[in-house]
Each structure stands twice: as C-alpha cells, then as structure tokens.
Design an enzyme around this catalytic site. Structure first.
Site, PDB file in Angstrom:
ATOM      1  N   GLY A  24      -7.534   1.045   5.400  1.00  0.00           N
ATOM      2  CA  GLY A  24      -8.495   1.492   4.416  1.00  0.00           C
ATOM      3  C   GLY A  24      -8.625   2.999   4.350  1.00  0.00           C
ATOM      4  CB  THR A  26     -13.589   4.801   5.276  1.00  0.00           C
ATOM      5  OG1 THR A  26     -14.029   4.562   3.933  1.00  0.00           O
ATOM      6  CG2 THR A  26     -14.662   5.596   6.002  1.00  0.00           C
ATOM      7  N   GLY A  76     -11.690  -1.513   7.630  1.00  0.00           N
ATOM      8  CA  GLY A  76     -12.223  -1.655   6.292  1.00  0.00           C
ATOM      9  C   GLY A  76     -12.450  -3.123   5.962  1.00  0.00           C
ATOM     10  CG  ASP A  78     -10.774  -7.043   0.601  1.00  0.00           C
ATOM     11  OD1 ASP A  78     -10.338  -5.953   0.188  1.00  0.00           O
ATOM     12  OD2 ASP A  78     -10.080  -7.854   1.232  1.00  0.00           O
ATOM     13  N   GLY A  91      -5.018  -7.100   2.563  1.00  0.00           N
ATOM     14  CA  GLY A  91      -3.938  -6.629   3.420  1.00  0.00           C
ATOM     15  C   GLY A  91      -3.033  -7.725   3.959  1.00  0.00           C
ATOM     16  CD  GLU A  97      -7.243  -6.535   9.125  1.00  0.00           C
ATOM     17  OE1 GLU A  97      -7.172  -5.479   8.493  1.00  0.00           O
ATOM     18  OE2 GLU A  97      -7.543  -7.622   8.576  1.00  0.00           O
ATOM     19  CE  LYS A 115     -13.925  -1.754  -0.800  1.00  0.00           C
ATOM     20  NZ  LYS A 115     -12.847  -1.303   0.119  1.00  0.00           N
TER      21      LYS A 115
END
Length: 223
Positions: A24, A26, A76, A78, A91, A97, A115
């Site tokens: 992501g 960020t 990050g 969605d 992704g 993850e 989000k």
C-alpha cells in the site's frame, strides 16, 4: 494525511524490533520515513513490491520463512471497520499477510477515511486461495453460501492466476453479510480453502488518515 499516518506508524517502531511491512501507498511512505530517519530494525514482508522498496531504501530484510515472531506489523487494506474487521482482496497475498499478522504482537492497519466504516460494506469481494484439487468443490460451496464467484484471471497470461504458493485465487462477492464472524468461521471450515482475505480477530489497531487529522482505533476501545 497519509504521510502523517506514516509518521504515526514510524513513532510506534523502536530500535531492535522485527517489523512487518505489508503493501500500500502509506506503507511506502513509512519506508521512506525509515530511510530518512533510520532505526535499528529488521523487516519482513509478504509483498514483492515492498521487498523491492526496502532494498532500494536500504532497509535490512529477513525471509518470511525464517521468522517466528514479529514485534509490530503494518499493512494496508481495502476496507476496515470499527470492530477491527478488515477486508484485503486486491493484492492476492493475504495468506502470507495473515501469517505475519499471526506472528505479530501488534498488527496495525493503515487506511484513509474512505476505507474505514462502521461495519464492513463488502464493496470488494472476499479473495479465496484454493488448492487446485478443490477448485470445483470450493466454487460450488461458495455459491451455496450465497456468493457470486469469479475465478481470478488476467489478460497478461493464459488460464487462471496462480498465487505465490501455486494455488488458485477466487473472488467471492457476498451481497449481504449479516454476521462477519459467522462468515469468517464458515470460510475457515471449507476443505480446500488455504486462506481468505477476510481478517477477523487479528487486527489490533487501525490508523485512519482523514482530511483534517489522523486517529488511532485500538482494539481495547472497539465497540
């Protein structure tokens, strides 16, 4: 605001930590912050893109398979909600993850306010990773659960998209989810599903970047 969100995440990182870095924009800003103001850390990531960013920004990396525990991990999403449920679909690396999330003492999501919701709206499908021999069975089971199911494909290759570990990816779109925990449990019980992109009970904090300020939603304060 995303940069301010990244700086809040940066302040959570202490020297000598093993830090999980997901994907992501960020997280990319957090990596830039770590290069500008280095800390003595080792990073681990589920994302090839983030791995390349870490290498180019001189952040030392550990291979995921060699790590038993992570001090703090950032990722990050969605969608996320006030109960710290999250949906990670785009992704297609949600299995790795979730491994990092399970290893992490603190699993923190970074999200902009678009989000973050009172409860997950499921505007994105739940991505499901499926072993090849269970392809037809899992697709049928998901449809019986009320999902519209599409097998992930791309115009850049023939056939279905294959995950990093050699499994099929399916997109299960649910038009109405009455109970997120019940759906999570049901997906966990289907033989042949390796993992899915619905995260329940693993997120400890969400840093939400708004137009005017950032806020931290903590599991200890969840509704």
């Amino acid at each position: 605001m995303k940069r301010k969100c990244a700086k809040i995440a940066y302040d959570m990182i202490k020297d000598h930590m093993t830090v999980g870095l997901g994907g992501g924009s960020t997280v990319a800003l957090l990596i830039e912050e770590l290069e500008k103001n280095p800390k003595q850390i080792m990073a681990v990531t589920p994302s090839d893109d983030t791995m390349e960013l870490c290498l180019s920004h001189h952040i030392p990396l550990l291979p995921l398979e060699a790590v038993e525990q992570v001090d703090i991990a950032f990722d990050g999403c969605d969608e996320a909600d006030e109960k710290l449920h999250a949906l990670k679909s785009c992704g297609g690396i949600h299995t790795k993850e979730k491994i990092i999330a399970a290893m992490a003492k603190d699993y923190v999501l970074l999200a902009d306010e678009t989000k973050f919701h009172e409860t997950l709206p499921f505007r994105y499908p739940v991505t499901v990773e499926v072993i090849r021999s269970a392809r037809a069975f899992v697709k049928k089971t998901l449809m019986e659960m009320g999902a519209e199911v599409v097998e992930r494909k791309t115009d850049k290759k023939a056939g279905l998209v294959i995950s990093d570990d050699g499994h099929y990816l399916m997109e299960a779109s649910f038009s109405e989810v009455k109970n997120i925990e019940t759906l999570n449990a049901a997906l966990n019980e289907v033989p042949g599903i390796v993992e899915h992109g619905l995260f329940c009970g693993v997120v400890t904090k969400v840093i939400v970047a708004g137009r005017d300020k950032c806020k931290i939603v903590d599991r200890r304060n969840e509704k």
